[in-house]
Design a protein around this motif. Sequence first.
Motif, PDB file in Angstrom:
ATOM      1  N   LEU A 137      26.189  19.845  26.182  1.00  0.00           N
ATOM      2  CA  LEU A 137      25.715  21.215  26.279  1.00  0.00           C
ATOM      3  C   LEU A 137      24.294  21.269  25.737  1.00  0.00           C
ATOM      4  N   GLU A 138      23.379  21.819  26.516  1.00  0.00           N
ATOM      5  CA  GLU A 138      21.978  21.884  26.092  1.00  0.00           C
ATOM      6  C   GLU A 138      21.629  23.194  25.404  1.00  0.00           C
ATOM      7  N   ARG A 139      22.071  24.298  26.022  1.00  0.00           N
ATOM      8  CA  ARG A 139      21.743  25.597  25.455  1.00  0.00           C
ATOM      9  C   ARG A 139      22.673  26.647  26.032  1.00  0.00           C
ATOM     10  N   PHE A 140      22.838  27.706  25.279  1.00  0.00           N
ATOM     11  CA  PHE A 140      23.534  28.869  25.784  1.00  0.00           C
ATOM     12  C   PHE A 140      22.516  29.724  26.521  1.00  0.00           C
ATOM     13  N   LEU A 141      22.976  30.452  27.512  1.00  0.00           N
ATOM     14  CA  LEU A 141      22.091  31.347  28.243  1.00  0.00           C
ATOM     15  C   LEU A 141      21.917  32.634  27.445  1.00  0.00           C
ATOM     16  N   CYS A 142      20.961  33.455  27.858  1.00  0.00           N
ATOM     17  CA  CYS A 142      20.637  34.658  27.107  1.00  0.00           C
ATOM     18  C   CYS A 142      20.759  35.899  27.986  1.00  0.00           C
ATOM     19  N   ILE A 143      20.666  37.048  27.345  1.00  0.00           N
ATOM     20  CA  ILE A 143      20.581  38.326  28.036  1.00  0.00           C
ATOM     21  C   ILE A 143      19.271  38.962  27.606  1.00  0.00           C
ATOM     22  N   LEU A 144      18.392  39.172  28.577  1.00  0.00           N
ATOM     23  CA  LEU A 144      17.070  39.743  28.312  1.00  0.00           C
ATOM     24  C   LEU A 144      16.869  41.029  29.095  1.00  0.00           C
ATOM     25  N   GLU A 145      16.035  41.892  28.543  1.00  0.00           N
ATOM     26  CA  GLU A 145      15.694  43.113  29.265  1.00  0.00           C
ATOM     27  C   GLU A 145      14.486  42.888  30.161  1.00  0.00           C
ATOM     28  N   ALA A 146      13.445  42.250  29.618  1.00  0.00           N
ATOM     29  CA  ALA A 146      12.214  42.005  30.365  1.00  0.00           C
ATOM     30  C   ALA A 146      12.137  40.528  30.740  1.00  0.00           C
ATOM     31  N   ILE A 147      12.807  40.165  31.819  1.00  0.00           N
ATOM     32  CA  ILE A 147      12.928  38.760  32.216  1.00  0.00           C
ATOM     33  C   ILE A 147      11.585  38.177  32.633  1.00  0.00           C
ATOM     34  N   LYS A 148      10.854  38.876  33.484  1.00  0.00           N
ATOM     35  CA  LYS A 148       9.610  38.340  34.044  1.00  0.00           C
ATOM     36  C   LYS A 148       8.560  38.049  32.988  1.00  0.00           C
ATOM     37  N   ASN A 149       8.520  38.825  31.953  1.00  0.00           N
ATOM     38  CA  ASN A 149       7.487  38.668  30.932  1.00  0.00           C
ATOM     39  C   ASN A 149       7.907  37.777  29.774  1.00  0.00           C
ATOM     40  N   HIS A 150       9.068  37.212  29.856  1.00  0.00           N
ATOM     41  CA  HIS A 150       9.571  36.422  28.737  1.00  0.00           C
ATOM     42  C   HIS A 150       9.510  34.934  29.070  1.00  0.00           C
ATOM     43  N   PRO A 151       8.975  34.103  28.157  1.00  0.00           N
ATOM     44  CA  PRO A 151       8.877  32.662  28.434  1.00  0.00           C
ATOM     45  C   PRO A 151      10.238  31.977  28.608  1.00  0.00           C
ATOM     46  N   LYS A 152      11.307  32.565  28.122  1.00  0.00           N
ATOM     47  CA  LYS A 152      12.655  31.985  28.269  1.00  0.00           C
ATOM     48  C   LYS A 152      13.452  32.695  29.363  1.00  0.00           C
ATOM     49  N   GLY A 153      12.773  33.459  30.204  1.00  0.00           N
ATOM     50  CA  GLY A 153      13.431  34.218  31.254  1.00  0.00           C
ATOM     51  C   GLY A 153      14.268  33.378  32.207  1.00  0.00           C
ATOM     52  N   ILE A 154      13.903  32.122  32.392  1.00  0.00           N
ATOM     53  CA  ILE A 154      14.678  31.259  33.296  1.00  0.00           C
ATOM     54  C   ILE A 154      16.070  30.952  32.748  1.00  0.00           C
ATOM     55  N   TYR A 155      16.287  31.236  31.461  1.00  0.00           N
ATOM     56  CA  TYR A 155      17.588  30.995  30.839  1.00  0.00           C
ATOM     57  C   TYR A 155      18.433  32.261  30.756  1.00  0.00           C
ATOM     58  N   ASP A 156      17.983  33.338  31.390  1.00  0.00           N
ATOM     59  CA  ASP A 156      18.731  34.584  31.401  1.00  0.00           C
ATOM     60  C   ASP A 156      19.964  34.429  32.295  1.00  0.00           C
ATOM     61  N   ILE A 157      21.089  34.973  31.866  1.00  0.00           N
ATOM     62  CA  ILE A 157      22.327  34.866  32.641  1.00  0.00           C
ATOM     63  C   ILE A 157      22.130  35.413  34.050  1.00  0.00           C
ATOM     64  N   ASP A 158      21.462  36.562  34.174  1.00  0.00           N
ATOM     65  CA  ASP A 158      21.244  37.151  35.503  1.00  0.00           C
ATOM     66  C   ASP A 158      20.399  36.257  36.402  1.00  0.00           C
ATOM     67  N   VAL A 159      19.399  35.608  35.838  1.00  0.00           N
ATOM     68  CA  VAL A 159      18.541  34.717  36.629  1.00  0.00           C
ATOM     69  C   VAL A 159      19.367  33.552  37.167  1.00  0.00           C
ATOM     70  N   VAL A 160      20.120  32.909  36.294  1.00  0.00           N
ATOM     71  CA  VAL A 160      20.955  31.782  36.711  1.00  0.00           C
ATOM     72  C   VAL A 160      22.001  32.256  37.716  1.00  0.00           C
ATOM     73  N   PHE A 161      22.628  33.393  37.430  1.00  0.00           N
ATOM     74  CA  PHE A 161      23.650  33.923  38.330  1.00  0.00           C
ATOM     75  C   PHE A 161      23.061  34.203  39.718  1.00  0.00           C
ATOM     76  N   SER A 162      21.871  34.756  39.767  1.00  0.00           N
ATOM     77  CA  SER A 162      21.268  35.055  41.077  1.00  0.00           C
ATOM     78  C   SER A 162      20.909  33.778  41.835  1.00  0.00           C
ATOM     79  N   GLN A 163      20.623  32.700  41.133  1.00  0.00           N
ATOM     80  CA  GLN A 163      20.277  31.435  41.781  1.00  0.00           C
ATOM     81  C   GLN A 163      21.488  30.720  42.355  1.00  0.00           C
TER      82      GLN A 163
END
Length: 169
Positions: free
Chosen positions: A73-99
């Motif tokens: 396990l490398e990392r847990f995913l996160c929940i962010l409000e401002a995904i686009k402006n956040h450097p860790k946005g690629i680890y947001d649950i919604d981003v991964v789910f949409s992919q």
Amino acid sequence: MRCTEIAYKERKRNMEIKQDTVVRPLPSEELIKNHENSWRLSLPESFLEFIKENNGVEVEGATFDCNNRSYVLERFLCILEAIKNHPKGIYDIDVVFSQIGERLTDNEDLLGAEVLPIASVFAGDFVCLDFRIDKNNPSVCIWSHEESGEFEPVTYNVADNFTQFLKTL
């Protein structure tokens, strides 16, 4: 499919949570509720407690065995409000789910989620909460990116719930 339980009790647990990698800001109750509404599910209390303190955290020494394989396990995913402006946005649950969403279900008409990614493992697979059998008490599974196709998910059960999963690490 059910995971083989390979010496869970005998294995030394040495998962280290790297506190300096917690993704901030931590998710608010309102943000979590908005996501749950979007996914059309309720996250289990044990996972909520974890993510409220360890949003998107990296871990070391977090390994588990499943399907005759060892996973890191490398990392847990996160929940962010401002995904686009956040450097860790690629680890947001919604981003991964949409992919990978169409590879997490066999129901083309599904609205929301029934298998929700919550952590990334080495080599592209994801640890997921699996709500398919019990909407109120999801199990934890590993989703195989190599074996899954569009509307043809391949998952392996790892633990009966999130608390049990943490104990295997």
